[in-house]
Structure formats: C-alpha cells, structure tokens
Write a protein that holds these residues in place. Sequence first.
Motif, PDB file in Angstrom:
ATOM      1  N   GLU A   1      -3.682  -5.444  -5.140  1.00 59.01           N
ATOM      2  CA  GLU A   1      -3.649  -5.552  -6.529  1.00 59.01           C
ATOM      3  C   GLU A   1      -2.599  -5.254  -7.457  1.00 59.01           C
ATOM      4  OE1 GLU A   1      -5.321  -8.476  -7.223  1.00 59.01           O
ATOM      5  OE2 GLU A   1      -6.116  -8.754  -5.255  1.00 59.01           O
ATOM      6  N   PRO A   2      -2.240  -5.812  -8.388  1.00 61.27           N
ATOM      7  CA  PRO A   2      -1.420  -4.941  -9.306  1.00 61.27           C
ATOM      8  C   PRO A   2      -1.909  -3.585 -10.070  1.00 61.27           C
ATOM      9  CG  PRO A   2      -1.496  -7.315  -9.907  1.00 61.27           C
ATOM     10  CD  PRO A   2      -2.565  -6.999  -8.707  1.00 61.27           C
TER      11      PRO A   2
ATOM     12  N   THR B   1      12.482  -4.584  -1.803  1.00 60.97           N
ATOM     13  CA  THR B   1      11.020  -4.634  -2.143  1.00 60.97           C
ATOM     14  C   THR B   1      10.850  -5.914  -3.261  1.00 60.97           C
ATOM     15  OG1 THR B   1      11.045  -3.146  -3.899  1.00 60.97           O
ATOM     16  CG2 THR B   1      10.496  -2.330  -1.547  1.00 60.97           C
ATOM     17  N   THR B   2       9.928  -6.482  -3.289  1.00 60.35           N
ATOM     18  CA  THR B   2       9.457  -7.282  -4.534  1.00 60.35           C
ATOM     19  C   THR B   2       8.224  -7.135  -4.896  1.00 60.35           C
ATOM     20  OG1 THR B   2       8.760  -9.151  -2.956  1.00 60.35           O
ATOM     21  CG2 THR B   2      10.916  -9.322  -3.903  1.00 60.35           C
ATOM     22  N   GLY B   3       8.097  -6.900  -6.266  1.00 62.92           N
ATOM     23  CA  GLY B   3       6.560  -6.898  -6.658  1.00 62.92           C
ATOM     24  C   GLY B   3       6.198  -5.393  -6.958  1.00 62.92           C
TER      25      GLY B   3
ATOM     26  N   ALA C   1       2.374  -1.267  -7.505  1.00 61.02           N
ATOM     27  CA  ALA C   1       2.367  -2.717  -7.593  1.00 61.02           C
ATOM     28  C   ALA C   1       2.525  -3.600  -8.704  1.00 61.02           C
ATOM     29  CB  ALA C   1       1.164  -3.167  -6.395  1.00 61.02           C
ATOM     30  N   THR C   2       3.263  -4.248  -9.157  1.00 59.57           N
ATOM     31  CA  THR C   2       3.201  -4.772 -10.418  1.00 59.57           C
ATOM     32  C   THR C   2       2.900  -6.343 -10.336  1.00 59.57           C
ATOM     33  OG1 THR C   2       5.534  -5.500 -10.095  1.00 59.57           O
ATOM     34  CG2 THR C   2       4.995  -3.547 -11.410  1.00 59.57           C
ATOM     35  N   ASN C   3       2.806  -7.091  -9.013  1.00 57.65           N
ATOM     36  CA  ASN C   3       2.152  -8.346  -8.675  1.00 57.65           C
ATOM     37  C   ASN C   3       1.190  -8.082  -7.628  1.00 57.65           C
ATOM     38  OD1 ASN C   3       4.160  -9.130 -10.525  1.00 57.65           O
ATOM     39  ND2 ASN C   3       5.938  -9.432  -9.083  1.00 57.65           N
ATOM     40  N   PRO C   4       0.480  -9.215  -7.359  1.00 58.29           N
ATOM     41  CA  PRO C   4      -0.330  -9.310  -6.393  1.00 58.29           C
ATOM     42  C   PRO C   4       0.390  -9.446  -4.986  1.00 58.29           C
ATOM     43  CG  PRO C   4      -0.968 -10.937  -8.094  1.00 58.29           C
ATOM     44  CD  PRO C   4       0.235 -10.330  -8.413  1.00 58.29           C
ATOM     45  N   SER C   5       0.158  -8.712  -3.969  1.00 53.57           N
ATOM     46  CA  SER C   5       0.632  -8.966  -2.723  1.00 53.57           C
ATOM     47  C   SER C   5       2.283  -8.917  -2.660  1.00 53.57           C
ATOM     48  CB  SER C   5       0.494 -10.503  -2.021  1.00 53.57           C
ATOM     49  OG  SER C   5      -0.712 -10.729  -2.278  1.00 53.57           O
ATOM     50  N   PRO C   6       2.932  -7.582  -3.016  1.00 50.65           N
ATOM     51  CA  PRO C   6       4.078  -7.190  -3.105  1.00 50.65           C
ATOM     52  C   PRO C   6       4.746  -7.244  -1.628  1.00 50.65           C
ATOM     53  CG  PRO C   6       2.916  -4.988  -3.496  1.00 50.65           C
ATOM     54  CD  PRO C   6       1.797  -6.258  -3.605  1.00 50.65           C
ATOM     55  N   GLU C   7       5.947  -7.371  -1.500  1.00 54.88           N
ATOM     56  CA  GLU C   7       6.837  -7.782  -0.149  1.00 54.88           C
ATOM     57  C   GLU C   7       7.526  -6.510   0.078  1.00 54.88           C
ATOM     58  OE1 GLU C   7       7.661 -11.758   0.433  1.00 54.88           O
ATOM     59  OE2 GLU C   7       6.376 -12.523  -1.012  1.00 54.88           O
TER      60      GLU C   7
END
Length: 214
Positions: A153-154, A171-173, A195-201
Amino acid sequence: MPEPESTAVTVVVVAGGDPPTPEEIARLPADPVVVAADAGLDHALAAGLTPAVAVGDMDSVSPEALAVAEQSGTRIERHPADKDQTDLELALELATRLADQIIVIGAAGGRLDHLIGNLTVLSSPQWSGVNIEAWLGNALAVVAHSHRVLDVEPGATVSLFAVGGPARVTTTGLAWPLTDELLDPLTSRGVSNRATNPSPELSVSEGVVLAVIP
C-alpha cells in the motif's frame, strides 16, 4: 470457441527456520502444493499442511514428523548430510519444476548465516522462470528477474538490493524512482524507498533485484 484460461500453479516451500505464523498460514492459497525442506516438515504438519514432498538430509526433522508424513503419502527425498546445497536450495530445485509461483515460509529466524544464505539462494538466476517471494515474519522479500508488481500500500517502505552483481532497474510508484539505472550491490542507494501508489512496479532488464518490504 475461446481458449481455456491457464491456471498458475503456486507451490509453498516450508523451510526449517521459525515456524510460520497462523496469519501466514491463513494467507496461503487454498489447497496449496507443499514442499517441506528438512525441519520444515515439522512446521508444515504443525500448521495443518500435508507436504507432497519432503526433501533434505533430514538431520533436523523429528522422527515423529517423518513417520506421520510417510503414513500420509508424502514422498521423502533424502540427501547426504555432506552436500554442497542447503535443504532450501534442494526444495527450490524441486518446486521450480512444478510451479509458476513459489511462496517460501519459515525461512526467517535462527542463525544469521542461514538467513543470508536463504536470501541469496532465493535470488539465484537459476529460478528466473518462476516468481518467488518469501514471507519472513514481519517482512516480505520479493525476487525480481524481470517485471514484478509489489503487493504493498502507499506509504510502505520498499528497499531494493541488487544481488550477485549490478542490476539495471526501472521503477514506478516509488517516491525516489529509478529510470533504467544501474543499482550497484555494494551501495545502500536502494534502501528505504517508499511506495507512493498501490502496487508499485519493478522492471529489471539486467541482473537480479531483491525487494524487501519490512
């Protein structure tokens, strides 16, 4: 007629470290294929799991667990005590022949050298065709050979470690992104991202990355 959907096979490897918690057992997929590594057999049976296979030199497993496993139809693969591979590595070799995804439980606790050895074995390039993650008490370790989505989670802390050599990562998120950058294994640059977004990649084009979520 549409093609039938393929079903990914998840194998749960139970190692011989700390026993898995009731919360971890509750999170497992229903009716998983279970592989026990040596004393992981005791942990698996105590948690109500019936391993399909138990593998290792069997120097730490209890005679009672071995007897119960044999009576329930578990296949026992014994290896010499003087061997070059750990019991976890033997279990992973077996599991990768069966699985699309592997969840390792019971790999934390005990000796520090065992924990370090377990994390390096999990990150081996030889398992690149399988998604592997380890539930380590309050931490999650996810191996990324190519593209992985992290189930966080964020606000969650995410630390990235290149294993075995430099890794090229995008990376994203995450709060401090990497964009096709080289992450060196001998620096702390990847530690304590967020993490800034749900489900970073993560996308790894070279090398192997171990993502640790404490």
